[in-house]
Design a protein around this motif. Sequence first.
Motif, PDB file in Angstrom:
ATOM      1  N   GLN A  50       0.837  -1.212   0.000  1.00 35.60           N
ATOM      2  CA  GLN A  50       0.000   0.000   0.000  1.00 35.60           C
ATOM      3  C   GLN A  50       0.868   1.257   0.000  1.00 35.60           C
ATOM      4  N   ARG A  51       0.325   2.319  -0.563  1.00 36.14           N
ATOM      5  CA  ARG A  51       1.026   3.599  -0.587  1.00 36.14           C
ATOM      6  C   ARG A  51       0.222   4.582   0.259  1.00 36.14           C
ATOM      7  N   THR A  52       0.885   5.252   1.161  1.00 41.05           N
ATOM      8  CA  THR A  52       0.225   6.204   2.050  1.00 41.05           C
ATOM      9  C   THR A  52       0.771   7.595   1.768  1.00 41.05           C
ATOM     10  N   VAL A  53      -0.116   8.493   1.349  1.00 40.03           N
ATOM     11  CA  VAL A  53       0.311   9.873   1.097  1.00 40.03           C
ATOM     12  C   VAL A  53      -0.321  10.790   2.136  1.00 40.03           C
ATOM     13  N   ILE A  54       0.516  11.609   2.770  1.00 43.25           N
ATOM     14  CA  ILE A  54       0.039  12.598   3.740  1.00 43.25           C
ATOM     15  C   ILE A  54       0.255  13.982   3.129  1.00 43.25           C
ATOM     16  N   ALA A  55      -0.839  14.720   2.961  1.00 40.89           N
ATOM     17  CA  ALA A  55      -0.760  16.078   2.402  1.00 40.89           C
ATOM     18  C   ALA A  55      -0.288  17.022   3.495  1.00 40.89           C
ATOM     19  N   MET A  56       0.780  17.756   3.232  1.00 36.95           N
ATOM     20  CA  MET A  56       1.374  18.672   4.208  1.00 36.95           C
ATOM     21  C   MET A  56       1.150  20.109   3.766  1.00 36.95           C
ATOM     22  N   ASP A  57       0.743  20.967   4.696  1.00 32.76           N
ATOM     23  CA  ASP A  57       0.571  22.378   4.367  1.00 32.76           C
ATOM     24  C   ASP A  57       1.026  23.226   5.551  1.00 32.76           C
ATOM     25  N   GLY A  58       1.269  24.507   5.293  1.00 33.32           N
ATOM     26  CA  GLY A  58       1.681  25.436   6.349  1.00 33.32           C
ATOM     27  C   GLY A  58       3.067  25.989   6.074  1.00 33.32           C
ATOM     28  N   GLY A  59       3.251  27.259   6.404  1.00 30.67           N
ATOM     29  CA  GLY A  59       4.497  27.962   6.128  1.00 30.67           C
ATOM     30  C   GLY A  59       5.707  27.376   6.832  1.00 30.67           C
ATOM     31  N   LEU A  60       5.521  26.847   8.038  1.00 35.32           N
ATOM     32  CA  LEU A  60       6.645  26.279   8.791  1.00 35.32           C
ATOM     33  C   LEU A  60       7.228  25.100   8.016  1.00 35.32           C
ATOM     34  N   TYR A  61       6.362  24.194   7.569  1.00 32.86           N
ATOM     35  CA  TYR A  61       6.815  23.022   6.816  1.00 32.86           C
ATOM     36  C   TYR A  61       7.361  23.423   5.451  1.00 32.86           C
ATOM     37  N   GLU A  62       6.693  24.370   4.808  1.00 40.01           N
ATOM     38  CA  GLU A  62       7.082  24.740   3.451  1.00 40.01           C
ATOM     39  C   GLU A  62       8.400  25.519   3.398  1.00 40.01           C
ATOM     40  N   VAL A  68       8.911   0.303   5.638  1.00 38.00           N
ATOM     41  CA  VAL A  68       7.642   1.039   5.731  1.00 38.00           C
ATOM     42  C   VAL A  68       7.816   2.468   5.225  1.00 38.00           C
ATOM     43  N   SER A  69       8.935   3.105   5.554  1.00 37.28           N
ATOM     44  CA  SER A  69       9.115   4.515   5.160  1.00 37.28           C
ATOM     45  C   SER A  69       9.100   4.686   3.642  1.00 37.28           C
ATOM     46  N   GLU A  70       9.426   3.635   2.905  1.00 40.50           N
ATOM     47  CA  GLU A  70       9.373   3.707   1.438  1.00 40.50           C
ATOM     48  C   GLU A  70       7.937   3.758   0.911  1.00 40.50           C
ATOM     49  N   THR A  71       6.966   3.388   1.750  1.00 45.18           N
ATOM     50  CA  THR A  71       5.551   3.396   1.319  1.00 45.18           C
ATOM     51  C   THR A  71       4.816   4.645   1.792  1.00 45.18           C
ATOM     52  N   VAL A  72       5.478   5.467   2.622  1.00 45.53           N
ATOM     53  CA  VAL A  72       4.839   6.666   3.180  1.00 45.53           C
ATOM     54  C   VAL A  72       5.458   7.910   2.537  1.00 45.53           C
ATOM     55  N   VAL A  73       4.597   8.761   1.981  1.00 44.14           N
ATOM     56  CA  VAL A  73       5.070   9.962   1.287  1.00 44.14           C
ATOM     57  C   VAL A  73       4.458  11.205   1.925  1.00 44.14           C
ATOM     58  N   LEU A  74       5.299  12.175   2.268  1.00 50.62           N
ATOM     59  CA  LEU A  74       4.812  13.487   2.727  1.00 50.62           C
ATOM     60  C   LEU A  74       4.848  14.412   1.514  1.00 50.62           C
ATOM     61  N   GLU A  75       3.692  14.927   1.145  1.00 51.47           N
ATOM     62  CA  GLU A  75       3.581  15.707  -0.094  1.00 51.47           C
ATOM     63  C   GLU A  75       3.111  17.124   0.205  1.00 51.47           C
ATOM     64  N   LEU A  76       3.882  18.117  -0.218  1.00 46.90           N
ATOM     65  CA  LEU A  76       3.487  19.502   0.023  1.00 46.90           C
ATOM     66  C   LEU A  76       2.247  19.836  -0.789  1.00 46.90           C
ATOM     67  N   ALA A  77       1.210  20.282  -0.091  1.00 44.86           N
ATOM     68  CA  ALA A  77      -0.059  20.632  -0.750  1.00 44.86           C
ATOM     69  C   ALA A  77      -0.224  22.138  -0.588  1.00 44.86           C
ATOM     70  N   ASN A  78       0.488  22.891  -1.404  1.00 46.26           N
ATOM     71  CA  ASN A  78       0.482  24.342  -1.245  1.00 46.26           C
ATOM     72  C   ASN A  78      -0.919  24.915  -1.358  1.00 46.26           C
TER      73      ASN A  78
END
Length: 497
Positions: free
Chosen positions: A432-444, A465-475
Amino acid sequence: MGKVAVRVAVVCGVAVAVTAAVVVHHKMKKSGKWEKAMEIVKEFEEKCATPISKLRQVADAMLVEMHAGLASEGGSKLKMLISYVDNLPTGNEKGLFYALDLGGTNFRVLRLHLGGKGRGIVSKQFEEVSIPRSLMTGTSDALFDFIVAELAKFVAQEGMDFELRPGRQRELGFTFSFPVLQSSISSGTLVRWTKGFSIEETVGRDVVAELTKAMEKQGLNMRVSAFVNDPVGTLAGGRFTNNDVVAAVILGTGSNAAYVERAHAIPKWHGLPLKSGEMVINTEWGNFKSSHLPLTEYDHELDAETLHPGEQIYEKVTSGMYLGEIVRKVLRRMAEEAAFFGDTVPPKLKVPFILGTPIISAMHQDTSPDLKVVANRLKDILEISNTSLKMRKVIVELCYIVATRGARLSAAGILSILKKMGRDTMREGEKQRTVIAMDGGLYEHYTEYRNCLENTLNELLGKEVSETVVLELANDGSGIGAAILAACHSKYLETDE
């Protein structure tokens, strides 16, 4: 002659500043003050320590609170609020929709043209507006009247392309980044203000009703179709373009997270059975509190001085609003007890919140050999010019300590959400692939913070496991997501199936 005189003056000015710095440093060493300053830094670093074992304890403690918050209202420090978003975007949504994104000291108004299946977002326009400080602690009417006036200005600039069909209202997705107890997709009462807002009369009121009242007062023909929190909006915006998005995390002025929960895992849900079998949960994780959190006397002092002492403890050690203030408090103690900046405490160092996180970020990430950025920020913001390179290195170290603790604790929070969804381990034969949408000026914008968070999460999850988890910037994810959710819940629903 003039040029030579100017050059000599500048050189002399630099020489005087450098000499002053050397004198201060020499005095400190001679009097034992330097050792005292280093003691303060060392003690602070030790109290901020976040070894992996501690981070696992934090994640497990948050997981316990998540279960408790889903079991009953008021059962946990984590509100685990039901968002009423049980059908997420498919990418087929179509039409013209608006968003109002009230996230902190600024708000955004957006207009989105959705093209339907395969076309995605055809066009997007937005404007950002700062909220005057006086309105953050004024009256409910004053705040919402100001917001609606700006929204009306945005709509008034539209050309003929945006003409409404007869009998139709404009539809708005409203992202409201404060704890709200929702009763439907388009209504909810304010639980409490955070992030420097404190308007008591709004607490317990339906926020959508407050906004609608202001819109009616100003003759703005618009209705709220979807009322969401920022991580819920970010999750929806991410899902519109990527089906693997199952959670969203905001790291900006404040900190929060939302994720997709199975309906049967929400004992406090007493509504109708959910067709999708799922519900987006707004964790309100900023209010997490645990004995496992590495807190210092500076954190306790900061907490006591905020508008809501004892609340939002996790947010106060991880989010952009507070990181700079913690650094300031440590520097002030070093100035008072170890004469770090000379015989007198620089007056500007006594001003709360004078060191914003963008300043901390710039100093922490200064790569110049003589730490020129640090020197300039100290001079421009704190009016401190007599610093040696050795002193500036200490200041960078303080920024590093505060940012590292915040980033690693944020990674622990993400781990707890992955655990709750059962995505922290690999299942036999499943990729499985897990994508977490990340937003906010601190992270960006704070690269060191972001890199530290990502490295820590990889360390907590392990290589496989870390290869299946993606943090994706959602501007701008929360604003776009709110407009898309307005489309999902439009009373004039148009989609390309």
